[in-house]
Scaffold this motif. Structure first.
Motif, PDB file in Angstrom:
ATOM      1  N   LYS A  36       0.827  -1.207   0.000  1.00 52.14           N
ATOM      2  CA  LYS A  36       0.000   0.000   0.000  1.00 52.14           C
ATOM      3  C   LYS A  36       0.865   1.263   0.000  1.00 52.14           C
ATOM      4  CE  LYS A  36      -3.873   2.084   2.526  1.00 52.14           C
ATOM      5  NZ  LYS A  36      -4.792   1.914   3.700  1.00 52.14           N
ATOM      6  N   ALA A  37       1.940   1.245   0.780  1.00 47.31           N
ATOM      7  CA  ALA A  37       2.796   2.428   0.887  1.00 47.31           C
ATOM      8  C   ALA A  37       3.510   2.734  -0.422  1.00 47.31           C
ATOM      9  CB  ALA A  37       3.813   2.232   2.006  1.00 47.31           C
ATOM     10  N   ASP A  38       3.946   1.699  -1.146  1.00 49.28           N
ATOM     11  CA  ASP A  38       4.717   1.909  -2.369  1.00 49.28           C
ATOM     12  C   ASP A  38       3.857   1.968  -3.626  1.00 49.28           C
ATOM     13  OD1 ASP A  38       7.151   2.206  -1.167  1.00 49.28           O
ATOM     14  OD2 ASP A  38       7.813   0.146  -1.473  1.00 49.28           O
TER      15      ASP A  38
ATOM     16  N   ASP B  23      -8.784   0.471  -0.156  1.00 46.21           N
ATOM     17  CA  ASP B  23      -8.469   1.603  -1.033  1.00 46.21           C
ATOM     18  C   ASP B  23      -7.366   1.239  -2.018  1.00 46.21           C
ATOM     19  OD1 ASP B  23     -10.386   3.140   0.180  1.00 46.21           O
ATOM     20  OD2 ASP B  23      -8.990   4.232   1.476  1.00 46.21           O
ATOM     21  N   SER B  24      -6.410   0.438  -1.561  1.00 47.92           N
ATOM     22  CA  SER B  24      -5.338  -0.015  -2.449  1.00 47.92           C
ATOM     23  C   SER B  24      -5.895  -0.955  -3.517  1.00 47.92           C
ATOM     24  CB  SER B  24      -4.250  -0.727  -1.632  1.00 47.92           C
ATOM     25  OG  SER B  24      -3.298  -1.333  -2.475  1.00 47.92           O
ATOM     26  N   MET B  25      -6.774  -1.863  -3.129  1.00 48.83           N
ATOM     27  CA  MET B  25      -7.408  -2.771  -4.081  1.00 48.83           C
ATOM     28  C   MET B  25      -8.173  -1.978  -5.147  1.00 48.83           C
ATOM     29  SD  MET B  25      -8.906  -5.546  -1.302  1.00 48.83           S
ATOM     30  CE  MET B  25      -9.484  -6.777  -2.475  1.00 48.83           C
ATOM     31  N   LYS B  26      -8.930  -1.034  -4.686  1.00 49.64           N
ATOM     32  CA  LYS B  26      -9.744  -0.219  -5.591  1.00 49.64           C
ATOM     33  C   LYS B  26      -8.866   0.609  -6.527  1.00 49.64           C
ATOM     34  CE  LYS B  26     -13.184   3.496  -5.497  1.00 49.64           C
ATOM     35  NZ  LYS B  26     -13.938   4.431  -4.609  1.00 49.64           N
ATOM     36  N   ALA B  27      -7.801   1.197  -5.970  1.00 50.83           N
ATOM     37  CA  ALA B  27      -6.902   2.022  -6.788  1.00 50.83           C
ATOM     38  C   ALA B  27      -6.252   1.193  -7.887  1.00 50.83           C
ATOM     39  CB  ALA B  27      -5.840   2.675  -5.896  1.00 50.83           C
TER      40      ALA B  27
ATOM     41  N   ASP C 104      -1.025   6.858  -9.229  1.00 53.25           N
ATOM     42  CA  ASP C 104      -2.000   6.491 -10.255  1.00 53.25           C
ATOM     43  C   ASP C 104      -2.639   5.132  -9.994  1.00 53.25           C
ATOM     44  OD1 ASP C 104       0.006   4.702 -10.889  1.00 53.25           O
ATOM     45  OD2 ASP C 104       0.375   5.487 -12.905  1.00 53.25           O
ATOM     46  N   GLY C 105      -2.245   4.479  -8.885  1.00 53.66           N
ATOM     47  CA  GLY C 105      -2.823   3.193  -8.511  1.00 53.66           C
ATOM     48  C   GLY C 105      -2.021   1.993  -8.957  1.00 53.66           C
TER      49      GLY C 105
END
Length: 883
Positions: free
Chosen positions: A523-525, A576-580, A529-530
């Motif tokens: 998630k941090a890296d 949020d990471s999954m969605k991005a 743009d996702g």
């Protein structure tokens, strides 16, 4: 008649369970906080509690629990001065939220639980366990310390200071971290038993500190605090092209010890400008290249009380690094595990003295020796010998994997690295002053401290060796991050490898904490743009991101964690990471087709040397990308459903429909043939439901025809292999799945086993039948991706599957094939051990199943031919079936 007998047997067992369960003792064990036992630096403001029920009875469920929490262990046992006491009627025993008063940073909390079952039994209170909350930025009083001036020396800096304590110590906790790697000491004793601390994270976002209970190391009177640092991932060589100082160019130490005295007072001991620094015997340390250690330069007693020579040491500098990115440990530390003696010491045809440990492993060699002062001994490490039996290092590329020791002289000396690890089976020894004997060398295995959870064994020795190889590949590559390989100049957290292997990893070992920690780095890296980088932590170029099957780690592992451990919070954290990631793919797609950008494709698929007739199994990369686009969208929909995000569930469900339509229009002919008619193409299309239902069976037949056309050999690479046998089983071709699994010639899972492998290879033919090697610049012999078949073996041969998140409900469904006459497997879930043993005897299929308390299971029992499954629903206990 057989069915009637089975039904009568099950009925009898259930009757017995109701009769006998109430007489059985009920207890509670294996208490955990956030997947950890007695953690000392808990980050979440609301920790979660888990435990297991133990009962010899059958049909046992938790009816209610009572938890009590106190800051005083003695008062807790008496039930007095409780901070929180909670009783609930529920069968929930995994990941229960603490719901008492707000918890204080640095405070230790003690807790117990007792339960009642559905038979009226009440357990005794569990043993007292504890957790300690981590520090907040404002709680740090210690100062960062470093050497004066530019930190350009290759040698490791040492730091020390003595403190005088005037009171009797009741308890003490040390909080330590570093820019680089550290080993800390108190009064000459190493603090903790972990290595490569503070671990590798996305340092620019978060840096871990470790908390240690050091009560037994500190005493009234004089105390010496000390530490030694190394480059590690922070400053040392990492990734490619001799890149150094990726995160920073100055090693630094931060250490804070909180001491409680018996009179109720408190004192904080810290690193600050009064500490001293010097260099000693550790002249160089590198993950890739190894260490150089000159025992003649040792500063005897430097880490103990009364060391007088520090009056010549230098003052430290105080870099202002702050505390805002410091976080407590959320995963397991790297620790020592097995110790393996050398099998033999021999001379190669080229005259090198080499030791063989019989196992490709990760760790280091502990060397025992005695010789004249200044004697130089060099240990070089490698995985294989060449065709002629000589020491072979070409596949290491530029990594030296070499430890060099200079003897102090005239005494027994023991050497091993401090901050480096090697991947090896063979060690070449140069300069040893005596006749080298096997007992002079011991290989020490190091990996993240994950509890083994799975066992798997069958009547086929080759299959058992394959399971051994899979497990050892996991050990060697789960060294704080899930690396691709542990030996050459790479050792990076490749995302494609990790997602392919997750399910197998989660069967073999408890990886809950390991991946919770690593997903924070994902998630941090993740780019703005996702897109997801190729490796995590990300040490490559900014453009190295966004590849299909690699970036999908952002959805595959969080969902896998939910399925394996019932961990809803991991979905909340990573949503949020999954969605991005899905939104990134959408932004790069045209007309719902992801047909842009760089992709690895089905990495290292079958590619014969002389491919004149188009036999190479090349699968269109954009076709693969579309399948993973659909899969990640489906997993995002699943997560949205679990989290109650109805609008997003509907939004992405509509998107998924469009993705699959676009796939069909672009890659599927009207007759059902795919544009790329490869195994991987059909496997991914079927695994991710890309095809209309009326065309799926014929697609599975095309897959089978392809496999038979290759003589019952697989041709898949990193992305197709994990799903190959699953798809065959799903569409009724279990016999073909077994044929692939039992295939002993290249390319197959058992070919490396027949060639003497003790871990999983990067390539199907890392060593060719004639003994020559594959392309040396990419030919690792410890590379776990193809070990993903372990997931299928557990689910289909052992027959153990999760029917509900976290194994609250279980499926037991073994399959017959491959000429196996027996198999057994177990999985230690968060509810307890699930065990399954079956054998074929007297033309009957005999099955023994153990189900842990507080769970249910659907058991599917075949006959000896693997046909005519009969289904039974059971609760906890041990049961026997026969058909």
């Amino acid at each position: 008649m057989k069915l009637s007998f089975s039904l009568k047997l099950i009925g009898l067992l259930i009757l017995v369970s109701h009769f006998s369960a109430s007489a059985q003792k009920l207890s509670v064990t294996d208490l955990q906080i956030e997947h950890q036992v007695n953690p000392l630096a808990v980050e979440p403001a609301i920790p979660r509690m888990s435990w297991k029920l133990v009962s010899a009875g059958k049909d046992v469920f938790q009816k209610s629990y009572e938890i009590r929490v106190s800051t005083d262990a003695k008062q807790l046992l008496k039930g007095n001065n409780l901070l929180w006491n909670d009783t609930k009627i529920t069968d929930q025993s995994v990941l229960i939220d603490y719901a008492g008063p707000a918890l204080k940073a640095g405070q230790r909390y003690y807790w117990q639980v007792r339960v009642k079952d559905n038979h009226g039994n009440t357990s005794a209170w569990s043993s007292v366990q504890y957790w300690q909350m981590g520090l907040k930025p404002a709680d740090w009083k210690a100062k960062w310390i470093a050497v004066q001036g530019k930190d350009t020396a290759q040698a490791s800096p040492m730091f020390r200071k003595e403190f005088n304590l005037n009171k009797t110590v009741l308890s003490a906790t040390a909080y330590i971290t570093a820019k680089g790697l550290y080993e800390a000491y108190i009064n000459g004793q190493k603090v903790g038993d972990a290595y490569f601390t503070p671990g590798w994270t996305s340092y620019k976002d978060h840096l871990q500190y470790q908390a240690y209970d050091v009560t037994t190391l500190i005493r009234k009177g004089a105390n010496a605090f000390s530490a030694i640092l190394a480059d590690g991932w922070y400053k040392g060589r990492v990734a490619f092209n001799d890149r150094v100082s990726f995160y920073g160019d100055t090693r630094a130490l931060l250490m804070q010890v909180e001491v409680e005295y018996t009179d109720g007072t408190h004192e904080t001991l810290i690193t600050d400008g009064s500490w001293k620094t010097a260099y000693g015997a550790l002249l160089k340390s590198s993950h890739y290249d190894g260490e150089i250690y000159d025992a003649r330069k040792e500063k005897t007693g430097w880490n103990g009380v009364g060391y007088k020579e520090d009056n010549t040491w230098s003052a430290v500098s105080l870099p202002d690094y702050g505390y805002n990115n410091l976080v407590g440990m959320s995963g397991p530390m790297v620790r020592k595990h097995e110790r393996i003696k050398a099998l033999k010491v021999f001379k190669t045809p080229q005259g090198d003295v080499v030791a063989d440990f019989g196992q490709n492993l990760v760790g280091w060699v502990e060397l025992h020796t005695k010789g004249p002062a200044g004697t130089r001994i060099t240990l070089s490490h490698t995985e294989v010998l060449d065709k002629a039996g000589n020491f072979y290092t070409e596949n290491l590329r530029s990594a030296k994997q070499q430890n060099t020791y200079y003897l102090k002289g005239n005494q027994e000396e023991i050497f091993s690295p401090h901050f480096s690890f090697q991947g090896f089976r063979y060690v070449k020894i140069e300069g040893y002053p005596q006749e080298l004997k096997p007992e002079d060398l011991t290989a020490v295995v190091l990996h993240s401290d994950m509890t083994p959870t799975g066992t798997f064994e069958t009547s086929n020795p080759l299959l058992n060796q394959l399971q051994h190889n899979i497990t050892w590949g996991q050990k060697g590559n789960f060294v704080d991050v899930p690396t691709d390989c542990p030996q050459r100049d790479e050792r990076l957290g490749w995302t494609g490898d990790a997602q392919a292997f997750y399910n197998t990893a989660a069967y073999n070992m408890n990886v809950s904490g390991f991946f919770t920690k690593w997903l924070k780095d994902v998630k941090a890296d993740q780019h703005k743009d996702g897109s997801i980088p190729f490796v995590i932590p990300d040490v490559l170029n900014p453009s190295d991101a966004g590849a299909a099957g690699w970036g999908d780690v952002a959805t595959i592992i969080p969902w896998g964690m939910y399925v394996t451990y019932g961990d809803k919070r991991i979905l909340e954290t990573q949503y949020d990471s999954m969605k991005a990631w899905v939104d990134f793919i959408t932004s790069r797609s045209r007309d719902n087709l992801w047909n842009t950008g760089f992709h690895f494709g089905d990495w290292l698929f079958y590619r014969p040397d002389d491919d004149n007739d188009g036999r190479a199994a090349v699968t269109d990369k954009y076709m693969i990308a579309q399948c993973f686009y659909a899969n990640s969208t489906q997993l995002l929909i699943n997560a949205a459903q679990v989290l109650g995000k109805k609008e997003e569930q509907e939004k992405y469900s509509a998107l998924l429909n469009d993705i699959k339509k676009a796939y069909v229009n672009e890659y599927l002919t009207p007759s059902g043939r795919l544009v790329s008619s490869t195994q991987t193409a059909y496997v991914l299309a079927l695994q991710f439901d890309m095809l209309p239902e009326n065309l799926r069976e014929q697609a599975a037949e095309r897959l089978v025809a392809n496999i038979k056309n290759y003589g019952s050999h697989l041709t898949t690479g990193f992305l197709g292999t994990p799903y190959l046998c699953h798809v065959l089983s799903r569409f009724g071709h279990i016999d073909v799945a077994y044929d692939l699994l039992m295939q002993e010639t290249y390319p197959s899972w058992l070919y490396p086993v027949k060639m003497g492998a003790t871990t999983i290879w990067e390539r199907w033919d890392g060593i060719k039948p004639d003994g020559s090697f594959q392309t040396p610049n990419m030919n690792s012999y410890n590379h776990y991706a193809y070990g993903a078949i372990g997931d299928w073996m557990y689910k289909n041969i052992a027959g153990i599957q999760a029917a509900a998140p976290g194994y609250k409900k279980i499926i037991i469904k073994p399959t017959v094939g491959g000429k196996l006459t027996w198999a057994e497997g177990s999985y230690n879930s968060d509810y307890g051990i699930i065990r399954n043993k079956w054998k074929i005897e007297d033309n009957k299929f005999k099955l023994t199943v153990t189900i842990p308390p507080n769970t249910t299971a659907d058991v599917f029992v075949p006959n000896a031919k693997g046909e005519a499954y009969k289904q039974f629903q059971i609760t906890s206990g041990e049961y026997t079936f026969e058909q």
